[in-house]
Design an enzyme around this catalytic site. Structure first.
Site, PDB file in Angstrom:
ATOM      1  N   PHE A   1       1.046  -1.324   0.153  1.00 23.97           N
ATOM      2  CA  PHE A   1      -0.069   0.095  -0.076  1.00 23.97           C
ATOM      3  C   PHE A   1       1.108   1.214   0.023  1.00 23.97           C
ATOM      4  O   PHE A   1       2.124   1.218   0.476  1.00 23.97           O
ATOM      5  CB  PHE A   1      -0.909   0.066   1.444  1.00 23.97           C
ATOM      6  CG  PHE A   1      -2.517   0.085   0.831  1.00 23.97           C
ATOM      7  CD1 PHE A   1      -3.060  -1.027   0.449  1.00 23.97           C
ATOM      8  CD2 PHE A   1      -2.898   1.363   0.726  1.00 23.97           C
ATOM      9  CE1 PHE A   1      -4.279  -1.076   0.093  1.00 23.97           C
ATOM     10  CE2 PHE A   1      -4.405   1.425   0.597  1.00 23.97           C
ATOM     11  CZ  PHE A   1      -4.937   0.371   0.223  1.00 23.97           C
TER      12      PHE A   1
ATOM     13  N   GLN B   1      -7.407  15.181   3.211  1.00 25.72           N
ATOM     14  CA  GLN B   1      -6.851  14.200   2.115  1.00 25.72           C
ATOM     15  C   GLN B   1      -7.590  14.325   0.738  1.00 25.72           C
ATOM     16  O   GLN B   1      -8.637  13.776   0.813  1.00 25.72           O
ATOM     17  CB  GLN B   1      -6.716  12.900   2.525  1.00 25.72           C
ATOM     18  CG  GLN B   1      -5.987  11.801   1.525  1.00 25.72           C
ATOM     19  CD  GLN B   1      -5.506  10.631   2.380  1.00 25.72           C
ATOM     20  OE1 GLN B   1      -6.280   9.701   2.599  1.00 25.72           O
ATOM     21  NE2 GLN B   1      -4.133  10.597   2.656  1.00 25.72           N
TER      22      GLN B   1
ATOM     23  N   HIS C   1      -7.831  12.039  -2.450  1.00 25.67           N
ATOM     24  CA  HIS C   1      -7.202  10.641  -2.821  1.00 25.67           C
ATOM     25  C   HIS C   1      -7.021  10.575  -4.309  1.00 25.67           C
ATOM     26  O   HIS C   1      -7.784  11.234  -5.085  1.00 25.67           O
ATOM     27  CB  HIS C   1      -8.161   9.603  -2.466  1.00 25.67           C
ATOM     28  CG  HIS C   1      -7.721   8.174  -2.641  1.00 25.67           C
ATOM     29  ND1 HIS C   1      -7.592   7.738  -3.964  1.00 25.67           N
ATOM     30  CD2 HIS C   1      -7.665   7.353  -1.830  1.00 25.67           C
ATOM     31  CE1 HIS C   1      -7.212   6.238  -3.933  1.00 25.67           C
ATOM     32  NE2 HIS C   1      -7.268   6.186  -2.565  1.00 25.67           N
TER      33      HIS C   1
ATOM     34  N   LEU D   1     -14.331   6.298  -5.005  1.00 22.80           N
ATOM     35  CA  LEU D   1     -13.006   5.730  -4.622  1.00 22.80           C
ATOM     36  C   LEU D   1     -12.590   4.295  -5.629  1.00 22.80           C
ATOM     37  O   LEU D   1     -13.572   3.484  -5.622  1.00 22.80           O
ATOM     38  CB  LEU D   1     -13.077   5.310  -3.255  1.00 22.80           C
ATOM     39  CG  LEU D   1     -11.475   4.918  -2.903  1.00 22.80           C
ATOM     40  CD1 LEU D   1     -10.502   5.774  -2.991  1.00 22.80           C
ATOM     41  CD2 LEU D   1     -11.751   4.186  -1.253  1.00 22.80           C
TER      42      LEU D   1
ATOM     43  N   GLU E   1      -6.555   2.371  -3.493  1.00 18.53           N
ATOM     44  CA  GLU E   1      -4.998   2.229  -3.597  1.00 18.53           C
ATOM     45  C   GLU E   1      -4.296   0.908  -3.936  1.00 18.53           C
ATOM     46  O   GLU E   1      -3.456   0.680  -4.389  1.00 18.53           O
ATOM     47  CB  GLU E   1      -4.394   2.988  -2.470  1.00 18.53           C
ATOM     48  CG  GLU E   1      -2.737   3.389  -2.630  1.00 18.53           C
ATOM     49  CD  GLU E   1      -2.576   4.299  -1.466  1.00 18.53           C
ATOM     50  OE1 GLU E   1      -3.023   5.365  -1.388  1.00 18.53           O
ATOM     51  OE2 GLU E   1      -1.949   3.790  -0.653  1.00 18.53           O
TER      52      GLU E   1
ATOM     53  N   ARG F   1      -0.577   9.628  -0.734  1.00 18.98           N
ATOM     54  CA  ARG F   1      -1.430  10.143  -1.646  1.00 18.98           C
ATOM     55  C   ARG F   1      -1.424  11.558  -1.728  1.00 18.98           C
ATOM     56  O   ARG F   1      -1.632  12.132  -2.937  1.00 18.98           O
ATOM     57  CB  ARG F   1      -2.854   9.945  -0.825  1.00 18.98           C
ATOM     58  CG  ARG F   1      -3.277   8.467  -0.776  1.00 18.98           C
ATOM     59  CD  ARG F   1      -4.229   8.097   0.024  1.00 18.98           C
ATOM     60  NE  ARG F   1      -4.721   6.877  -0.022  1.00 18.98           N
ATOM     61  CZ  ARG F   1      -5.756   6.295   0.762  1.00 18.98           C
ATOM     62  NH1 ARG F   1      -6.363   6.987   1.650  1.00 18.98           N
ATOM     63  NH2 ARG F   1      -5.924   4.941   0.590  1.00 18.98           N
TER      64      ARG F   1
ATOM     65  N   HIS G   1     -11.419  12.953   0.159  1.00 19.83           N
ATOM     66  CA  HIS G   1     -11.378  11.533   0.871  1.00 19.83           C
ATOM     67  C   HIS G   1     -11.429  11.544   2.404  1.00 19.83           C
ATOM     68  O   HIS G   1     -12.322  10.772   2.853  1.00 19.83           O
ATOM     69  CB  HIS G   1     -10.400  10.752   0.111  1.00 19.83           C
ATOM     70  CG  HIS G   1     -10.300   9.396   0.605  1.00 19.83           C
ATOM     71  ND1 HIS G   1     -11.546   8.431   0.325  1.00 19.83           N
ATOM     72  CD2 HIS G   1      -9.553   8.347   1.152  1.00 19.83           C
ATOM     73  CE1 HIS G   1     -11.183   7.306   0.559  1.00 19.83           C
ATOM     74  NE2 HIS G   1     -10.129   7.183   1.087  1.00 19.83           N
TER      75      HIS G   1
ATOM     76  N   ARG H   1      -2.656  11.161   5.685  1.00 16.11           N
ATOM     77  CA  ARG H   1      -2.965   9.896   6.080  1.00 16.11           C
ATOM     78  C   ARG H   1      -2.415   8.753   5.181  1.00 16.11           C
ATOM     79  O   ARG H   1      -2.545   9.098   4.057  1.00 16.11           O
ATOM     80  CB  ARG H   1      -4.263   9.490   6.450  1.00 16.11           C
ATOM     81  CG  ARG H   1      -4.763   8.256   7.039  1.00 16.11           C
ATOM     82  CD  ARG H   1      -6.022   7.915   7.279  1.00 16.11           C
ATOM     83  NE  ARG H   1      -7.100   7.991   6.062  1.00 16.11           N
ATOM     84  CZ  ARG H   1      -7.219   7.042   5.300  1.00 16.11           C
ATOM     85  NH1 ARG H   1      -6.666   6.044   5.233  1.00 16.11           N
ATOM     86  NH2 ARG H   1      -8.056   7.216   4.210  1.00 16.11           N
TER      87      ARG H   1
END
Lengths: 579, 256
Positions: free
Chosen positions: A118, A238, A240, A250, A253, A284, A351, A393
């Site tokens: 990730f 954030q 994304h 979404l 990721e 991100r 996000h 994050r």
């Protein structure tokens, strides 16, 4: 007629953090009521896709310390390091606990919990991507939400579904309960309690393009803020990198974790230029900025050149079908694109709120620079800011955050509640909400709420998104002032009591305005770029002046007062953030 | 790695991509019910809107609610088919409004509440009987053998056995498409069975026999007449009828 209830602990919100807290509080032997505006399984935890990181070391060597380092660096050093260390150490146990409760993780051939790569998660302080994310295909959040809800059913947890918490009751600085509006009947309910935990999720609905559910309107933060609780680090939101073009849905990721890549309009894998080591698996904030850069320099795709491609055509068919089934379906349903043969147009989508209600590591809400706890008040999950995510994050760390700090909050609130008496209720505890509701229903004409909301979302997307400047933020402040004025005379057509969803949408819009105002004010003040907060007029990080958390307080006249408090540092000294 | 020329991709997908096409006009016919306005009678309303053809039906319903009739009541949250809030009867089929694209149903679409549960207002039904059926299935892992320090082992094959039924989002599209459920308020319905299935075939669970016993009773799986409505209705693509057949077979042969 107001209906009264008494519980030792009340939890507001029934996503992962709320449910995990409820389990712990019930197991702690206190009476618990969960107030949620959705049926628990509708909560947005269920939309989380890719995984939950924990250094199990099932597939590759790993350590919680490496995880903590990645979290701090990923958060651009705004992370409170003790919080991150606690979370990453607790991660391993939390994953096992979920497994013991029946969570259907994907498995290795040996029968262990499988793990995958990730963004921003690396081996030995940045050497290479590491397989750390425990997952269930691309519906990990769904499985966690279901598992936690199942455990609540097993324990007979008392739920008040489709109840909107609209006010927090404080008596002499101590929590005394909440006031909620029951959607089905229009009745107000006063919940007296010794302790209250907010777990209401985020507020991405202030942006036009968002991965967030319609329900994510910042209710908890706004309710607390109206009662004098500060909001911390609101400027850090954030974006994304891979939302479905124009819709913002979404695309995990995990797509890149499994080997998917980003391409610009020239067919170039552009992330190689921005993050030579981890490439498409950079954090991100960096990937979203890179996409913006590509688009700005004319290398976007699509009819307006305002997207890039997410490409999985080179991946084995079984990886796509088995490990990424949902995101594949999203591309098919919402874009009419077949990901196995065509690249998928994506663009950054709002996000996750790193900021929120300030807490310590016991999920106690704290105010001021000295972090004095508000007795009986707790917050966990996205609505809270224990500052494990800092300025940005890392993927998967939100699912981790909700179980670790939901659990800690639930345990602490149960201990607290066992040791104190029920505070006395004020004379007319539902007065504030009652006046608000009758005020909204009392107008025979006024402004359209949907128009206000849509201008808010457009403005925030144009002016306070991936790239900001003093000019854009000042412009947004002007827009917000106008919207606030119109909101004061907003009109609700439905005056009924049964399922008045229009009324609740209007109330939610008020919460969104509060959150947007604090976000913009905080972003305007922070004259540096850090993590997700990028100011093109101040493009560099400035540790000398800004290694601090922002606290936004509401003044009596509704104005915003900003203060700050230092970041809790630890073993990791701020360094240049390259990947 | 071979990359398809971008221009070609664009040409192929141009017509389908949002923003590339103009607005279309859609008429939405909605079955209404509002005891505060008209007592116990239901009625039909028609709304005509201009919308992006690539919008979701949910977006179109919002447009009606936000700009034409604020009293229209519906449930929704995630808007992309994972939360299970907005199951409705759309052109006679149970679908999630957020997974129906407007151009696929234009120029006219009929929307009604899902059947078999009491309608409370417009498209909102009483979900309590549905969740009660779900909860009756002991929908949680039952195993008191003591927990290992690490994870319990489970092979990918064992995990795969109940994978399909873990996808359930409790939207009630299956249960409220079932003709047996409409006519019999005792029948637990497909969704409850799906959620029992999820645990019965989990190698870590020890409550299978108890659940099978419940489902073998009069109100259980043998009410199912295999009409496959549930499988067609499931927005998550769960093979609901097959799951019910698995359970029937396990009861008949006492094997699972």
């Amino acid at each position: 007629m107001t209906i009264r209830h008494t519980f030792e602990c009340v939890i507001v919100g029934a996503g992962g953090a709320g449910l995990r807290a409820a389990i712990e509080a019930v197991d702690g032997g206190v009476s618990v009521g969960v107030v949620s505006k959705l049926y628990p399984t509708r909560s947005h935890t269920g939309a989380a896709q890719g995984g939950m990181c924990a250094a199990l070391g099932n597939v590759e060597e790993d350590s919680p310390e490496w995880h903590a380092f990645d979290t701090v660096k990923g958060g651009d050093y705004l992370v409170d390091q003790p919080s991150a260390q606690l979370m990453c150490e607790g991660a391993v146990e939390s994953v096992y606990e979920l497994e013991h409760w029946g969570m259907p993780f994907d498995r290795t051939p040996e029968g262990l919990i499988d793990q995958r790569r990730f963004g921003g998660h690396t081996r030995n302080h940045g050497e290479a991507p590491v397989k750390r994310a425990c997952y269930s295909a691309d519906r990990t959040g769904h499985m966690i939400l279901q598992t936690l809800y199942q455990q609540c059913i097993k324990r007979g947890v008392r739920f008040f579904n489709e109840f909107y918490c609209l006010d927090l009751l404080l008596t002499e600085g101590r929590v005394a309960g909440v006031v909620a509006y029951e959607l089905a009947t229009g009745e107000l309910h006063v919940f007296r309690a010794k302790a209250v935990l907010f777990a209401t999720g985020g507020f991405g609905r202030m942006f036009k393009i968002t991965s967030n559910a319609h329900a994510l309107t910042g209710d908890g933060p706004a309710v607390a803020w109206r009662r004098g609780i500060p909001l911390q680090d609101m400027e850090f939101f954030q974006f994304h990198p891979t939302g479905v073009y124009k819709m913002g849905i979404l695309l995990s990721e995990a797509v890149r974790g499994e080997g998917g890549i980003l391409l610009n309009g020239e067919g170039e894998r552009f992330m190689e230029r921005y993050a030579p080591t981890v490439k498409d698996l950079a954090p991100r904030d960096m990937v979203s900025r890179a996409i913006y850069q590509e688009i700005r320099e004319g290398r976007g795709v699509g009819p307006h050149g305002d997207a890039v491609y997410l490409d999985v055509r080179h991946l084995p068919r079984d990886v796509i079908e088995q490990k990424l089934p949902d995101v594949t379906e999203f591309a098919r349903v919402y874009l009419g694109v077949e990901p196995t043969t065509e690249p998928v147009p994506v663009q950054p989508t709002a996000h996750y709120a790193m900021g929120g209600i300030p807490t310590n590591t016991e999920a106690q809400v704290v105010v001021g620079e000295d972090e004095a706890p508000v007795p009986g008040l707790y917050a966990a999950g996205e609505c809270a800011c224990v500052s494990v995510h800092g300025a940005n994050r890392l993927g998967t760390n939100s699912l981790l955050d909700i179980v670790v700090f939901g659990r800690r909050g639930g345990a602490h609130m149960a201990r607290f509640a066992r040791g104190v008496d029920l505070p006395t209720a004020s004379h007319r505890p539902d007065g504030f909400v009652s006046d608000m509701v009758s005020g909204l229903l009392g107008r025979s004409e006024g402004n359209n709420a949907a128009a206000i909301r849509s201008e808010l979302q457009e403005g925030m997307y144009d002016l306070a998104f991936v790239v900001r400047s003093e000019e854009s933020l000042r412009k947004m402040q002007g827009i917000l002032d106008g919207l606030r004025e119109r909101y004061e005379r907003v009109y609700v057509q439905d005056v009924g009591k049964l399922f008045n969803t229009e009324l609740m949408e209007v109330v939610e819009l008020g919460f969104l305005l509060d959150c947007a105002e604090t976000l913009v004010a905080s972003a305007l003040a922070r004259t540096e770029s850090r993590g997700a907060h990028y100011r093109e007029d101040h493009p560099l990080r400035d540790d000398e002046h800004w290694l601090t958390h922002t606290l936004a307080y509401r003044g009596d006249d509704g104005s915003i007062r900003l203060e700050s408090k230092p970041v809790k540092v630890g073993p990791y000294l701020p360094m240049e953030r390259t990947y | 790695m071979e990359t398809q020329p971008v221009g070609e991709v664009l040409a192929n997908s141009e017509d389908r991509r949002a923003g590339a096409s103009g607005k279309i006009t859609v008429t939405i016919r909605i079955r209404r019910f509002n005891p505060e306005l008209r007592g116990q009678e239901s009625w039909w309303d028609e709304f005509t809107i201009d919308t992006d053809p690539d919008d979701r039906l949910l977006d179109a319903l919002h447009q009606v609610k936000w700009y034409q009739d604020g009293t229209l009541a519906l449930r929704r949250s995630c808007a992309h088919g994972v939360c299970g809030s907005d199951a409705m009867l759309i052109n006679g089929q149970n679908r999630l409004a957020c997974k129906v694209i407007v151009k696929d149903v234009a120029p006219k679409v009929t929307v009604e509440p899902i059947r078999g549960l009491p309608v409370l207002k417009d498209l909102i039904v009483d979900m309590e009987p549905f969740f009660a059926g779900y909860e009756a299935m002991l929908p949680y892992l039952i195993n008191d053998e003591g927990e290992p320090r690490r994870e319990r082992l489970q092979s990918p094959e064992e995990r795969h056995r109940f994978d399909d039924t873990t996808k359930c989002i409790l939207c009630a599209a299956c249960t409220t498409s079932c003709p047996i459920f409409w006519g019999d308020d005792e029948y637990v319905g497909p969704a409850a069975i799906v959620n029992a299935h999820r645990f019965i075939y989990d190698s870590r669970d020890r409550g299978g026999r108890e659940r099978l016993q419940m489902l073998g009773e009069r109100t259980g799986v043998f009410r199912c007449r295999t009409t496959f409505n549930c499988t067609e209705a499931c927005p998550r693509g769960i093979e609901v009828t097959k799951a019910i057949q698995d359970v029937k077979r396990s009861i008949l042969f006492d094997r699972f």
